[in-house]
Design an enzyme around this catalytic site. Structure first.
Site, PDB file in Angstrom:
ATOM      1  N   ASP A   1       0.820  -1.218   0.000  1.00 48.57           N
ATOM      2  CA  ASP A   1       0.000   0.000   0.000  1.00 48.57           C
ATOM      3  C   ASP A   1       0.855   1.270   0.000  1.00 48.57           C
ATOM      4  O   ASP A   1       0.353   2.373   0.202  1.00 48.57           O
ATOM      5  CB  ASP A   1      -0.963   0.002   1.196  1.00 48.57           C
ATOM      6  CG  ASP A   1      -0.239  -0.029   2.547  1.00 48.57           C
ATOM      7  OD1 ASP A   1       1.018   0.026   2.572  1.00 48.57           O
ATOM      8  OD2 ASP A   1      -0.923  -0.101   3.581  1.00 48.57           O
TER       9      ASP A   1
ATOM     10  N   HIS B   1       3.339   2.025   2.109  1.00 49.81           N
ATOM     11  CA  HIS B   1       3.818   2.540   3.403  1.00 49.81           C
ATOM     12  C   HIS B   1       5.329   2.382   3.546  1.00 49.81           C
ATOM     13  O   HIS B   1       5.925   1.482   2.968  1.00 49.81           O
ATOM     14  CB  HIS B   1       3.082   1.883   4.588  1.00 49.81           C
ATOM     15  CG  HIS B   1       3.367   0.431   4.811  1.00 49.81           C
ATOM     16  ND1 HIS B   1       2.407  -0.479   5.187  1.00 49.81           N
ATOM     17  CD2 HIS B   1       4.519  -0.295   4.728  1.00 49.81           C
ATOM     18  CE1 HIS B   1       2.953  -1.669   5.334  1.00 49.81           C
ATOM     19  NE2 HIS B   1       4.234  -1.581   5.049  1.00 49.81           N
TER      20      HIS B   1
HETATM   21  P1  PGA Z   1       8.233  -6.940   3.076  1.00 47.11           P
HETATM   22  O1  PGA Z   1       7.538  -5.733   3.873  1.00 47.11           O
HETATM   23  O2  PGA Z   1       9.669  -6.586   2.957  1.00 47.11           O
HETATM   24  O3  PGA Z   1       8.024  -8.148   3.950  1.00 47.11           O
HETATM   25  O4  PGA Z   1       7.553  -7.036   1.767  1.00 47.11           O
HETATM   26  C1  PGA Z   1       7.834  -4.433   3.548  1.00 47.11           C
HETATM   27  C2  PGA Z   1       7.029  -3.470   4.387  1.00 47.11           C
HETATM   28  O5  PGA Z   1       5.876  -3.747   4.714  1.00 47.11           O
HETATM   29  O6  PGA Z   1       7.555  -2.384   4.692  1.00 47.11           O
END
Ligand code: PGA
Length: 272
Positions: free
Chosen positions: A136, A138
Site C-alpha cells: 500500500d 507505506h
Molecule cells: P516486506 O515488507 O519486505 O516483507 O515485503 C515491507 C514493508 O511492509 O515495509
C-alpha cells in the site's frame, strides 16, 4: 531520487549491501536505520557474508529499527527485535547495547516514543536509513493517511498490511493490529534513505512512490522531498515505471563517471 534497477532480488541485495558497507568502512561509528520484513533479508545475508569473509566491522556501529509490533516482547518469535537478532545481529560483531528496536511493550507509549526520537537525536541522527515498502506504499508502519510530518508514535495497521504480514504468523488473527513506528518526518531526517523493493506485488507502490504525486495516501512518496534517496529495485518491482529507460541511462552515465571516462566528479556523487 536515484533509481537503480537490478535484474533480481539477489542483485538488489548485493547493491544495497555495497551502500551500507561503504558507509560502515568510511565511518565505523555510523548510525544505521534498519528495517525488517522479507525484503531486507538478502541485504542482511550479504552483510553477514562481508563481515565473515571481508572483515566488515560493526563493532562500533549504532542502529535504530523503524518499528515494532505492540504487545510482542523481544523474545516473541514474530517480534522485530527477535527478527533482527536471528537474521542479522547474532551473526555480526555489533554490540547489542548499540542496537535499538522500539519497545512493543512500553508502559507509556507516548513518553516512550518521545524518548526513542531523543535517542536517535543524541546519537547524532541516522546516516543511512534502510527501507522496505508495503504493497500500500507505506514506509515503516506509516499507513496511508499518515501525516508526512509524523514522528515516532503508535499506528493502527491497515487490513492490507495485516493480510500481507499474516504469512509470518500461524493465523491472521495473531497479527497485532498496532505498531510503534518511526514517523515519516523521522525518516525524512535521515541523511540518506535506501529504499528496497522486489517483486510484482510492489510494482504499483513503487510507481506511485517514484513517479506519482507526493501524497499521504502513499507515504513512501514523501521520499521525493528528501535530498538523498537511492531506490534499489528489481525488474518486477520496476515494471510499471514510465521512465525506466531514463533511470537505466542515468546509471550507465554514473558508471562511466565513476570510472573516470567523463572527467572528474567526487566519488559517490551522481550526475542528476
Ligand atoms: P516486506 O515488507 O519486505 O516483507 O515485503 C515491507 C514493508 O511492509 O515495509
Amino acid at each position: 531520487m536515484r533509481v537503480i534497477v537490478e535484474r533480481n532480488p539477489e542483485a538488489v541485495a548485493r547493491t544495497a549491501a555495497q551502500f551500507v558497507a561503504r558507509l560502515v568502512r568510511r565511518h565505523p561509528t555510523c548510525v544505521l536505520g534498519l528495517a525488517t520484513g522479507g525484503t531486507p533479508l538478502g541485504l542482511y545475508r550479504e552483510l553477514i557474508r562481508m563481515h565473515r569473509e571481508e572483515g566488515l566491522d560493526f563493532s562500533r556501529v549504532v542502529s535504530f529499527n523503524l518499528d515494532e509490533y505492540v504487545g510482542l516482547g523481544p523474545t516473541h518469535p514474530q517480534s522485530y527485535r527477535h527478527f533482527m537478532q536471528q537474521n542479522f545481529f547474532d551473526h555480526i560483531n555489533i554490540d547489542v547495547r548499540n542496537t535499538h528496536v522500539p519497545d512493543g511493550r512500553a508502559l507509556d507509549f507516548e513518553a516512550y516514543c518521545v524518548q526513542y526520537e531523543k535517542m536517535i537525536e543524541e546519537e547524532g541522527g541516522i546516516e543511512l536509513q534502510v527501507l522496505g515498502i508495503g504493497s500500500d506504499g507505506h514506509i515503516a508502519f506509516n499507513e496511508p493517511g499518515s501525516s508526512l510530518g509524523s514522528r515516532t508514535r503508535l499506528k493502527t495497521l491497515t487490513a492490507e498490511t495485516v493480510r500481507d504480514n499474516a504469512r509470518f504468523f500461524a493465523t491472521p488473527e495473531e497479527v497485532p493490529r498496532l505498531a510503534v513506528t518511526m514517523g515519516v518526518g523521522t525518516i525524512l531526517e535521515s541523511r540518506q534513505c535506501l529504499l528496497l523493493a522486489c517483486g510484482q506485488s510492489k510494482a504499483r507502490a513503487i510507481r506511485d512512490t517514484i513517479e506519482g504525486p507526493v501524497t499521504a495516501q502513499v507515504t513512501a512518496s514523501a521520499l521525493q522531498l528528501h535530498r538523498d534517496v537511492v531506490c534499489v529495485i528489481d525488474e518486477e518491482a520496476a515494471q510499471l515505471l514510465a521512465r525506466r529507460d531514463y533511470y537505466l541511462e542515468v546509471e550507465r552515465l554514473q558508471a562511466r563517471l565513476e570510472s573516470g571516462q567523463l572527467g572528474t566528479l567526487p566519488p559517490g556523487k551522481q550526475p542528476l
